[in-house]
Motif scaffolding. Structure first.
Motif, PDB file in Angstrom:
ATOM      1  N   ASP A  64      42.260  50.308  33.936  1.00  0.00           N
ATOM      2  CA  ASP A  64      43.327  50.307  32.925  1.00  0.00           C
ATOM      3  C   ASP A  64      43.401  48.961  32.209  1.00  0.00           C
ATOM      4  N   GLU A  65      43.055  47.904  32.951  1.00  0.00           N
ATOM      5  CA  GLU A  65      43.097  46.562  32.356  1.00  0.00           C
ATOM      6  C   GLU A  65      41.795  46.204  31.662  1.00  0.00           C
ATOM      7  N   GLY A  66      40.836  47.148  31.602  1.00  0.00           N
ATOM      8  CA  GLY A  66      39.635  46.934  30.799  1.00  0.00           C
ATOM      9  C   GLY A  66      38.360  46.624  31.564  1.00  0.00           C
ATOM     10  N   ALA A  67      38.398  46.676  32.895  1.00  0.00           N
ATOM     11  CA  ALA A  67      37.172  46.410  33.660  1.00  0.00           C
ATOM     12  C   ALA A  67      36.112  47.465  33.348  1.00  0.00           C
ATOM     13  N   LYS A  68      34.852  46.995  33.177  1.00  0.00           N
ATOM     14  CA  LYS A  68      33.781  47.913  32.796  1.00  0.00           C
ATOM     15  C   LYS A  68      32.736  48.049  33.897  1.00  0.00           C
ATOM     16  N   PHE A  69      32.980  47.386  35.003  1.00  0.00           N
ATOM     17  CA  PHE A  69      31.958  47.320  36.049  1.00  0.00           C
ATOM     18  C   PHE A  69      32.650  46.943  37.356  1.00  0.00           C
ATOM     19  N   ILE A  70      32.211  47.565  38.438  1.00  0.00           N
ATOM     20  CA  ILE A  70      32.867  47.349  39.731  1.00  0.00           C
ATOM     21  C   ILE A  70      31.828  46.911  40.763  1.00  0.00           C
ATOM     22  N   THR A  71      32.184  45.931  41.606  1.00  0.00           N
ATOM     23  CA  THR A  71      31.298  45.584  42.723  1.00  0.00           C
ATOM     24  C   THR A  71      32.099  45.497  44.016  1.00  0.00           C
ATOM     25  N   ALA A  72      31.376  45.651  45.113  1.00  0.00           N
ATOM     26  CA  ALA A  72      31.945  45.439  46.445  1.00  0.00           C
ATOM     27  C   ALA A  72      30.820  44.938  47.328  1.00  0.00           C
ATOM     28  N   ALA A  73      31.185  44.399  48.496  1.00  0.00           N
ATOM     29  CA  ALA A  73      30.176  43.825  49.387  1.00  0.00           C
ATOM     30  C   ALA A  73      30.312  44.429  50.767  1.00  0.00           C
ATOM     31  N   SER A  74      30.004  45.728  50.902  1.00  0.00           N
ATOM     32  CA  SER A  74      30.174  46.389  52.191  1.00  0.00           C
ATOM     33  C   SER A  74      29.275  47.605  52.265  1.00  0.00           C
ATOM     34  N   SER A  75      28.546  47.753  53.356  1.00  0.00           N
ATOM     35  CA  SER A  75      27.741  48.969  53.507  1.00  0.00           C
ATOM     36  C   SER A  75      28.552  50.051  54.212  1.00  0.00           C
ATOM     37  N   GLY A  76      29.743  49.693  54.658  1.00  0.00           N
ATOM     38  CA  GLY A  76      30.525  50.631  55.454  1.00  0.00           C
ATOM     39  C   GLY A  76      31.481  51.466  54.622  1.00  0.00           C
ATOM     40  N   ASN A  77      32.625  51.812  55.221  1.00  0.00           N
ATOM     41  CA  ASN A  77      33.563  52.731  54.595  1.00  0.00           C
ATOM     42  C   ASN A  77      34.120  52.217  53.273  1.00  0.00           C
ATOM     43  N   HIS A  78      34.299  50.899  53.178  1.00  0.00           N
ATOM     44  CA  HIS A  78      34.825  50.337  51.930  1.00  0.00           C
ATOM     45  C   HIS A  78      33.816  50.505  50.790  1.00  0.00           C
ATOM     46  N   GLU A 125      26.903  35.668  52.536  1.00  0.00           N
ATOM     47  CA  GLU A 125      25.875  35.762  51.494  1.00  0.00           C
ATOM     48  C   GLU A 125      26.222  36.867  50.492  1.00  0.00           C
ATOM     49  N   ARG A 126      26.745  37.979  51.013  1.00  0.00           N
ATOM     50  CA  ARG A 126      26.993  39.165  50.177  1.00  0.00           C
ATOM     51  C   ARG A 126      28.135  38.973  49.187  1.00  0.00           C
ATOM     52  N   ILE A 127      29.232  38.371  49.655  1.00  0.00           N
ATOM     53  CA  ILE A 127      30.432  38.314  48.806  1.00  0.00           C
ATOM     54  C   ILE A 127      30.198  37.499  47.530  1.00  0.00           C
ATOM     55  N   PRO A 128      29.612  36.278  47.623  1.00  0.00           N
ATOM     56  CA  PRO A 128      29.358  35.527  46.388  1.00  0.00           C
ATOM     57  C   PRO A 128      28.454  36.291  45.420  1.00  0.00           C
ATOM     58  N   ARG A 129      27.457  36.997  45.959  1.00  0.00           N
ATOM     59  CA  ARG A 129      26.549  37.776  45.105  1.00  0.00           C
ATOM     60  C   ARG A 129      27.319  38.889  44.383  1.00  0.00           C
ATOM     61  N   ALA A 130      28.187  39.590  45.111  1.00  0.00           N
ATOM     62  CA  ALA A 130      28.965  40.676  44.495  1.00  0.00           C
ATOM     63  C   ALA A 130      29.916  40.120  43.429  1.00  0.00           C
ATOM     64  N   LYS A 131      30.490  38.947  43.691  1.00  0.00           N
ATOM     65  CA  LYS A 131      31.391  38.324  42.705  1.00  0.00           C
ATOM     66  C   LYS A 131      30.619  37.905  41.459  1.00  0.00           C
ATOM     67  N   GLU A 132      29.432  37.358  41.691  1.00  0.00           N
ATOM     68  CA  GLU A 132      28.577  36.902  40.587  1.00  0.00           C
ATOM     69  C   GLU A 132      28.201  38.082  39.683  1.00  0.00           C
ATOM     70  N   LEU A 133      27.806  39.212  40.310  1.00  0.00           N
ATOM     71  CA  LEU A 133      27.442  40.407  39.546  1.00  0.00           C
ATOM     72  C   LEU A 133      28.622  40.893  38.715  1.00  0.00           C
ATOM     73  N   ALA A 134      29.818  40.864  39.313  1.00  0.00           N
ATOM     74  CA  ALA A 134      31.006  41.317  38.601  1.00  0.00           C
ATOM     75  C   ALA A 134      31.235  40.462  37.361  1.00  0.00           C
ATOM     76  N   GLU A 135      31.105  39.168  37.542  1.00  0.00           N
ATOM     77  CA  GLU A 135      31.329  38.241  36.431  1.00  0.00           C
ATOM     78  C   GLU A 135      30.320  38.467  35.298  1.00  0.00           C
ATOM     79  N   GLN A 136      29.052  38.636  35.689  1.00  0.00           N
ATOM     80  CA  GLN A 136      27.981  38.837  34.692  1.00  0.00           C
ATOM     81  C   GLN A 136      28.211  40.075  33.827  1.00  0.00           C
ATOM     82  N   HIS A 137      28.853  41.107  34.412  1.00  0.00           N
ATOM     83  CA  HIS A 137      28.968  42.393  33.707  1.00  0.00           C
ATOM     84  C   HIS A 137      30.386  42.706  33.245  1.00  0.00           C
TER      85      HIS A 137
END
Ligand SMILES: *Cc1c(COP(=O)(O)O)cnc(C)c1O
Length: 320
Positions: A64-78, A125-137
């Motif tokens: 609703d606030e305009g996000a065009k891309f979503i990331t997360a850093a979890s192989s599990g339920n989240h 290692e995963r969380i910074p990468r997921a944040k970086e991807l979110a920022e890029q997109h």
């Protein structure tokens, strides 16, 4: 901190996406414990766990606030929950998973059209990468528990318990990072502070127990050894911990063998496949049977995702 009103708003926001899950009862389990036991059955929730509640509440507002891309850093339920809701809303999602993630989990994310990216083996290692991807997109990173929208979404489980089990006296909740428990605590204690709410952790992942005892967030090592893979977080969240401190009545630690026994009992007698993280709540009620005699007790069954290949290692003979 979150409040009851935010949880009520979350309930409206997510109601078309999620199931109101059933409460299951078993005479055998109630007899075994000597209390009226009710299982709040989030293993029957969409994507197989309650995580879809918080993920939906967060992702809908971000879109609703305009996000065009979503990331997360979890192989599990989240990770599965974030992939599912992003797909429903037509937004691309990338889920960053460890290089050693099990195939079945990766497949579940891909089934929801999530893009899987492998990165390292630790969340550091995963969380910074997921944040970086979110920022890029031009998107957002969705954390698993430490965000008000996530906590409020998980709290909707508490609202449902209050409606479905009138007169509930005790609630057992598994605790990982504390999103589920802080949400339910807020919903329940701001409605009726007399209801006892008890957290549950594996003995070998007792970070919340120690943090409460020490009065400050206390990280622990070795949590990866627990079979309760949803509870392997090494410390509670900065936002969830103050709520746990304020409202939690007690915390019970359960052993790995007790988790297996509870999971096996529920499968054998109730024909319900629950995952080890959820079985901790049943194990806690069994362990505390003397304190809860005759009471109305809800165990929060947080999820039911188990890798088929590992099931036989998790089951024991319940006649022992
Ligand atoms: C994530 C999870 C938990 C722990 O929830 P937190 O919000 O991290 O405390 C418990 N059980 C299952 C099945 C989970 O997926």
């Amino acid at each position: 901190m979150i409040n009851l009103k935010e949880i009520q708003e979350a309930k409206k926001r997510i109601k078309d996406t999620i199931h109101e899950t059933p409460i299951l009862q078993s005479e055998q389990l109630s007899e075994q414990i000597g209390a009226q036991i009710f299982l709040k059955s989030e293993h029957l929730q969409k994507t197989g766990s309650f995580k879809i509640r918080g993920a939906t509440n967060r992702v809908k507002q971000a879109v609703d606030e305009g996000a065009k891309f979503i990331t997360a850093a979890s192989s599990g339920n989240h990770g599965q929950a974030v992939a599912y809701i992003s797909n429903q809303l037509g937004i691309p999602a990338t889920i960053v998973v460890p290089e050693d993630a099990t195939k079945s989990k990766v497949r579940a994310i891909e089934q929801y059209n999530g893009t899987v990216e492998y990165c390292g083996t630790t969340s550091a290692e995963r969380i910074p990468r997921a944040k970086e991807l979110a920022e890029q997109h031009g998107g957002i990173f969705v954390p698993p528990y430490d965000h008000p929208h996530i906590m409020a979404g998980q709290g909707t489980v508490g609202l449902e318990i209050l409606e479905q089990v009138k007169g509930v006296e005790v609630i057992y909740i598994p605790i990982g990072g504390g999103g589920l428990s802080s949400g339910i605590l807020t919903a329940v204690k701001e409605t009726n502070p007399d209801i006892k709410v008890i957290g549950v952790e594996p003995s070998i992942a007792n970070d919340v127990y120690l943090s409460l005892k020490n009065g400050e967030i206390t990280p622990v090592n070795g949590t990866e050894n627990s079979i309760a893979d949803g509870l392997r977080t090494t410390q509670p969240g900065d936002m969830t911990f103050p709520i746990l401190q304020k409202y939690l009545d007690d915390i019970v630690l359960v052993e790995e063998e007790e988790i297996k026994w509870a999971m096996s009992f529920v499968l054998e007698r109730m024909k319900q496949m629950i995952e080890p993280s959820s079985a901790t709540a049943v194990a806690a009620a069994i362990k505390e049977r003397d304190q809860i005699q005759g009471k109305k007790v809800v165990c929060v069954i947080s999820g039911g995702n188990v890798d088929i290949a590992t099931i036989s290692d998790l089951l024991v003979d319940t006649k022992r």
